[in-house]
Motif scaffolding. Structure first.
Motif, PDB file in Angstrom:
ATOM      1  N   ASP A  82       0.823  -1.214   0.000  1.00  0.00           N
ATOM      2  CA  ASP A  82       0.000   0.000   0.000  1.00  0.00           C
ATOM      3  C   ASP A  82       0.858   1.266   0.000  1.00  0.00           C
ATOM      4  OD1 ASP A  82      -2.308  -1.354  -0.201  1.00  0.00           O
ATOM      5  OD2 ASP A  82      -3.015  -0.990   1.852  1.00  0.00           O
ATOM      6  N   TYR A  83       2.026   1.183   0.620  1.00  0.00           N
ATOM      7  CA  TYR A  83       2.922   2.345   0.591  1.00  0.00           C
ATOM      8  C   TYR A  83       3.311   2.648  -0.863  1.00  0.00           C
ATOM      9  CZ  TYR A  83       7.111   5.235   1.055  1.00  0.00           C
ATOM     10  OH  TYR A  83       8.050   6.237   0.919  1.00  0.00           O
ATOM     11  N   ARG A  84       3.603   1.604  -1.617  1.00  0.00           N
ATOM     12  CA  ARG A  84       3.967   1.793  -3.023  1.00  0.00           C
ATOM     13  C   ARG A  84       2.803   2.384  -3.808  1.00  0.00           C
ATOM     14  NH1 ARG A  84       7.374  -0.087  -7.280  1.00  0.00           N
ATOM     15  NH2 ARG A  84       6.606   1.111  -9.061  1.00  0.00           N
ATOM     16  N   LYS A  85       1.583   1.881  -3.522  1.00  0.00           N
ATOM     17  CA  LYS A  85       0.410   2.460  -4.189  1.00  0.00           C
ATOM     18  C   LYS A  85       0.291   3.941  -3.852  1.00  0.00           C
ATOM     19  CE  LYS A  85      -2.743  -1.406  -3.890  1.00  0.00           C
ATOM     20  NZ  LYS A  85      -3.789  -1.813  -2.947  1.00  0.00           N
ATOM     21  N   ALA A  86       0.574   4.260  -2.601  1.00  0.00           N
ATOM     22  CA  ALA A  86       0.442   5.652  -2.149  1.00  0.00           C
ATOM     23  C   ALA A  86       1.478   6.557  -2.816  1.00  0.00           C
ATOM     24  CB  ALA A  86       0.568   5.729  -0.636  1.00  0.00           C
ATOM     25  N   THR A  87       2.718   6.067  -2.956  1.00  0.00           N
ATOM     26  CA  THR A  87       3.708   6.926  -3.605  1.00  0.00           C
ATOM     27  C   THR A  87       3.413   7.026  -5.105  1.00  0.00           C
ATOM     28  OG1 THR A  87       5.309   5.111  -3.804  1.00  0.00           O
ATOM     29  CG2 THR A  87       5.517   6.549  -1.877  1.00  0.00           C
ATOM     30  N   ASP A  88       2.945   5.931  -5.718  1.00  0.00           N
ATOM     31  CA  ASP A  88       2.544   6.013  -7.127  1.00  0.00           C
ATOM     32  C   ASP A  88       1.478   7.095  -7.304  1.00  0.00           C
ATOM     33  OD1 ASP A  88       4.265   4.005  -7.828  1.00  0.00           O
ATOM     34  OD2 ASP A  88       2.727   2.450  -8.100  1.00  0.00           O
ATOM     35  N   LEU A  89       0.526   7.074  -6.381  1.00  0.00           N
ATOM     36  CA  LEU A  89      -0.552   8.065  -6.444  1.00  0.00           C
ATOM     37  C   LEU A  89      -0.006   9.483  -6.261  1.00  0.00           C
ATOM     38  CD1 LEU A  89      -3.600   8.771  -6.487  1.00  0.00           C
ATOM     39  CD2 LEU A  89      -3.626   8.364  -4.007  1.00  0.00           C
ATOM     40  N   TYR A  90       0.925   9.616  -5.335  1.00  0.00           N
ATOM     41  CA  TYR A  90       1.549  10.917  -5.075  1.00  0.00           C
ATOM     42  C   TYR A  90       2.223  11.454  -6.348  1.00  0.00           C
ATOM     43  CZ  TYR A  90       4.900  14.248  -2.946  1.00  0.00           C
ATOM     44  OH  TYR A  90       5.650  15.353  -2.633  1.00  0.00           O
ATOM     45  N   PHE A  91       2.987  10.594  -7.035  1.00  0.00           N
ATOM     46  CA  PHE A  91       3.678  11.035  -8.252  1.00  0.00           C
ATOM     47  C   PHE A  91       2.693  11.363  -9.364  1.00  0.00           C
ATOM     48  CE2 PHE A  91       7.132   8.336  -6.299  1.00  0.00           C
ATOM     49  CZ  PHE A  91       7.937   9.407  -5.935  1.00  0.00           C
TER      50      PHE A  91
END
Ligand code: TRP
Ligand code: ZN
Length: 883
Positions: A405-414
């Motif tokens: 989920d952290y990776r999903k969150a950073t993907d979303l951030y970018f």
């Protein structure tokens, strides 16, 4: 006194810019005694701006204005307002072009902000507010523009002319000059602008990105350093691959340049496509750089590279948001280094730094949240809190969400914020949206200062086989923040059975047990957790990996600490148990010393160390860390009033008694880990060297000729700089003929290498011998020393004042006077570095009355000095504030 009190800037007063700049065309003409800077800005009113401000404000400092033109017409002096820090155009149109021409004096710039000279080259440093010393511009990160930069200079002296983006044009001019034009296709805030001009060589390499684009990699250095760039370029390639793999981030220009400069205020700077580095974080060769230096280079190269996405593509709305880019980027570089080397050791090093410096800052007069809400001088907020605690706050979100989920969150951030200037709130919202979590309470970590403290009480019900942990949290008051609400704290823990194995954890209400480590989430001031099916009373392993930047009082017995030290399957907690135990022993000896009793290290502690040292299975890197006792300053932090001399005496006594008792094993381990073969900087070789050199450090305390010979032999073998420095540092602490011989030999060998001479200065400044202050004063007149070079100031004056606790705190106040004298001298040259040095005394209230009075007097003297910088004023005045 300063004639004015600097203004305080508040986060709550933030307003978006009234005007935006779409395009900047810069023209810089570099000469030996001045530079002329012409700028043409395409400006338009900000459609999102709601206020009725009708003036366009450009910042500018130390600029000699020659002309202003608006839409090609010369502006008369009554059409604009000009003062020492700004140029204001009243009532411009909705859209217009503004041209200014200014003169600046890079040769006189010792502050190293804006355009300055370092050695034979010109370079820039614009973060945070240095661009305003180059030209008039709205110098704020939420104004993002496309830059085109034309540089002209003498071709012989400055064959290399660099700026951000791609080189698009080159031409020869009259009088031996030449001109180069660069274009950066990515809109950026002006703090990411950079320019370099000099007679530089470069090493070239290339990297093919995951989508198959070829990137030209270049490291520019002065000609004599061309052999020292290898490690830097390898590190860069590793970082580029790591960011693709772990964050899905690809590099976005066709060229990536790094320039090494000798005079630099900080570590390095992430300017778009053209990083400028303190040469300390680029140049390395096994004979001239230590393992730490190699690791530092790898980490800083990665840090600046990672900024391309976390900082440049997505930048900060305002400087209160600094941790948005720094906390996140530090977390990224920490994880990168963990993957490149030993994860356990990396975490230990990071936590050591956090506890020694950040916890201290959080407990002192300069305490501030990772998102401060007020500042006088933003340069004073590039702190361990914003960087290191900021990284911990991102780490906690990573741990709360879990890897996926952290990776999903950073993907979303970018995806959501690419090309924008945003806030820490925007970042957390991505974590909430992608993780499906409510992080409103978690946000206290951004707005509240202070280190929360946890107290844990355990209870075991034999009959019910229930183990209960009651956790109480409390955060001390800090500057302007009283009675804080509870924090949302991730608490990772395990429970060890009698054999030292993790018990599968099952909380009351759960149908099945889970794994051996659990992440509990604290939200209330007091909370109790019940674990069921616990067959016997366990030993808890709390806050594994330091899952939150908090202090914890676990109430362990010595026996429990030794048990954890031997068995915990969490590397970090094994080390931490050893540290806690060592701290306890040293503080007990300190009590004995004050009571006039004999200083005797308990046999159990010696046995525990002996067991660790002779464990054939031990991870060498971790073992070396276990053997390093908590630092004097960390020990001081545990006391109500720091007892400078007592701590030193008690800690030295423990070290010496360990050395005496364990001499045979220390020697064995020393010899077993002495290399004969080729030198490598792989983790295994680094681990062997650090273990061997920790052993040597203990052995040297025995003050035996045979050991000194061993040390001298290691020094003379000059196998690599790690071993040389370990030996030299041991010898420098002895009052022996070998000391002088080694220092002289080292100086002869390295007098022309600036970076290596920094080590020579530091090792002497840190010597435990008396009269070190006199040595330091004498070294200030050494030809290799310069007050204008921040590395030199840090390695001699900084090392002495912050690393040589006993000498610096000498009861006659000589250390304090020395520091404030140097700070005042430095403030005229380089306020940023001066203010940083002044912070060394910020926690003066922690000492005895005599020392308090002496330190306070120095702060008052500094404040009473006419025209001190805003930087220094803020530190000195806040340090003196009544609590
Ligand atoms: N952004 C830089 C980094 O963390 C920090 C930096 C470099 C800096 N030079 C500076 C900050 C000068 C203030 C002033 O990578
Ligand atoms: Zn950074």
């Amino acid at each position: 006194m300063r004639s004015d009190t600097p203004v305080t800037i508040h986060l709550k007063d933030y307003l978006p810019p009234a005007y935006l700049v779409d395009q900047v065309d810069l023209n810089l003409d570099l000469h030996e005694d001045y530079a002329r800077v012409e700028s043409r800005l395409k400006v338009r009113r900000n459609p999102a701006f709601e206020g009725d401000e009708r003036a366009f404000l450009l910042n500018g400092e130390l600029l000699e204005l020659e002309s202003v033109r608006l839409d090609d017409a010369v502006l008369g002096v009554d059409a604009y307002r000009l003062d020492d820090t700004s140029l204001t155009i009243e009532n411009p149109l909705e859209q217009f072009e503004l041209e200014t021409c200014v003169l600046i004096r890079p040769q006189e710039n010792t502050a190293l902000e804006g355009l300055y000279r370092s050695g034979g080259m010109f370079c820039t440093q614009c973060e945070a507010e240095g661009f305003r010393r180059i030209t008039y511009f709205p110098d704020r990160p939420d104004v993002m523009a496309r830059f085109s930069t034309t540089i002209s200079a003498d071709r012989k002296r400055y064959p290399v002319l660099l700026s951000n983006g791609n080189r698009v044009q080159e031409e020869e001019l009259d009088q031996g000059r030449h001109r180069v034009r660069w274009e950066d296709p990515f809109p950026k805030p002006c703090y990411l602008f950079a320019l370099v001009a000099g007679d530089l060589r470069f090493i070239q390499d290339s990297y093919t990105t995951i989508s198959g684009r070829e990137v030209d990699l270049r490291i520019y250095v002065e000609p004599e350093n061309i052999e020292k760039c290898d490690h830097a370029v390898q590190s860069l390639k590793h970082a580029m691959a790591w960011d693709e793999q772990h964050y899905g981030r690809e590099y976005d220009l066709d060229i990536y340049m790094i320039v090494a400069v000798n005079d630099f205020n900080m570590g390095a700077m992430e300017n778009k496509g053209l990083n400028v580095f303190n040469s300390k974080f680029v140049l390395a060769r096994p004979d001239s750089a230590t393992d730490r230096d190699f690791q530092g280079i790898e980490g800083v190269i990665a840090h600046e590279y990672f900024h391309n996405w976390t900082g440049n593509r997505i930048t900060c709305r305002d400087w209160f948001q600094l941790s948005l880019k720094e906390g996140l980027t530090v977390f990224r570089d920490q994880e990168f280094s963990a993957d490149m080397g030993s994860r356990g050791v990396k975490r230990i090093e990071d936590v050591r730094l956090l506890r020694a410096h950040q916890f201290a800052e959080d407990a002192g007069p300069m305490a501030h949240p990772i998102r401060p809400d007020a500042y006088m001088e933003i340069n004073n907020f590039y702190t361990v809190t914003v960087y290191e605690k900021g990284a911990e706050v991102v780490r906690m979100q990573h741990n709360l969400l879990g890897e996926a989920d952290y990776r999903k969150a950073t993907d979303l951030y970018f995806e959501r914020h690419d090309g924008q200037a945003v806030t820490t709130e925007d970042f957390v919202r991505c974590m909430e949206d992608a993780g499906g979590r409510d992080l409103s309470q978690f946000k206290h970590w951004y707005s509240l200062a202070g280190t929360p403290e946890l107290r844990v009480e355990a209870d075991y019900d034999v009959a019910a086989q229930v183990y209960s942990l009651q956790v109480t949290q409390h955060c001390p008051d800090t500057r302007g923040q009283k009675s804080k609400p509870p924090f949302h704290i991730p608490l990772a823990l395990g429970l060890l059975d009698e054999m030292g194995a993790d018990i599968p954890l099952q909380l009351k209400g759960e149908v099945e047990p889970g794994g051996g480590t659990r992440l509990l989430e604290l939200r209330q001031a007091v909370e109790t957790f019940h674990f069921i099916n616990v067959p016997s009373r366990p030993v808890p392993s709390l806050l594994r990996g330091l899952s939150a930047p908090v202090k914890i009082d676990s109430g362990y017995s010595d026996a429990e600490l030794m048990f954890l030290m031997a068995h915990d399957n969490d590397d970090f907690n094994r080390w931490d148990a050893a540290q806690t135990l060592a701290q306890r022993i040293i503080l007990q000896l300190l009590d004995a010393y004050r009571a006039g009793n004999k200083l005797e290290v308990p046999q159990g502690f010696i046995d525990a160390f002996h067991k660790a040292l002779t464990d054939q299975q031990a991870d060498k890197a971790l073992l070396a860390e276990v053997l390093i006792l908590p630092s004097e300053s960390l020990l001081g932090d545990q006391m109500a009033e720091v007892d400078v001399d007592g701590i030193h005496i008690a800690r030295e006594a423990v070290k010496r008694q360990l050395a005496v008792a364990l001499k045979t094993s220390l020697l064995e381990v020393y010899h077993a880990n002495t290399e004969s073969g080729v030198y490598t900087i792989g983790s295994a070789a680094i681990a062997r060297r650090s273990l061997k050199n920790v052993c040597l450090g203990y052995l040297m305390l025995l003050d035996e000729q045979a050991i000194r010979d061993l040390c001298m032999a290691q020094f003379e073998a000059s196998h690599n700089m790690t071993d040389v420095m370990a030996a030299l540092s041991g010898l420098t602490n002895t009052d022996s003929p070998e000391r002088g011989a080694a220092l002289a030999a080292f100086e002869t060998r390295w007098r022309d290498d600036l970076l290596v001479m920094d080590k020579w200065f530091s090792v002497q400044a840190l010597s435990r011998l008396p009269s070190t202050l006199d040595v330091v004063k004498r070294l200030m007149t050494h030809p290799a020393f310069s007050m204008q070079n921040p590395n030199k100031v840090r390695s001699l004056i900084g090392a002495f004042c912050s690393g040589n606790i006993t000498s610096f705190h000498a009861l006659d106040g000589s250390g304090y006077r020395f520091l404030s004298d140097r700070v005042l001298e430095l403030d005229r040259l380089n306020p940023q570095v001066a203010a940083r040095m002044m912070r060394i005394m910020a926690r003066w209230r922690r000492y005895d009355e005599v020392r308090q009075t002496l330190m306070k007097r120095e702060f008052q003297r500094v404040l009473a000095t006419p025209d001190i910088s805003r930087d220094l004023f803020e530190i000195a005045s806040k340090s003196l504030e009544v609590k």
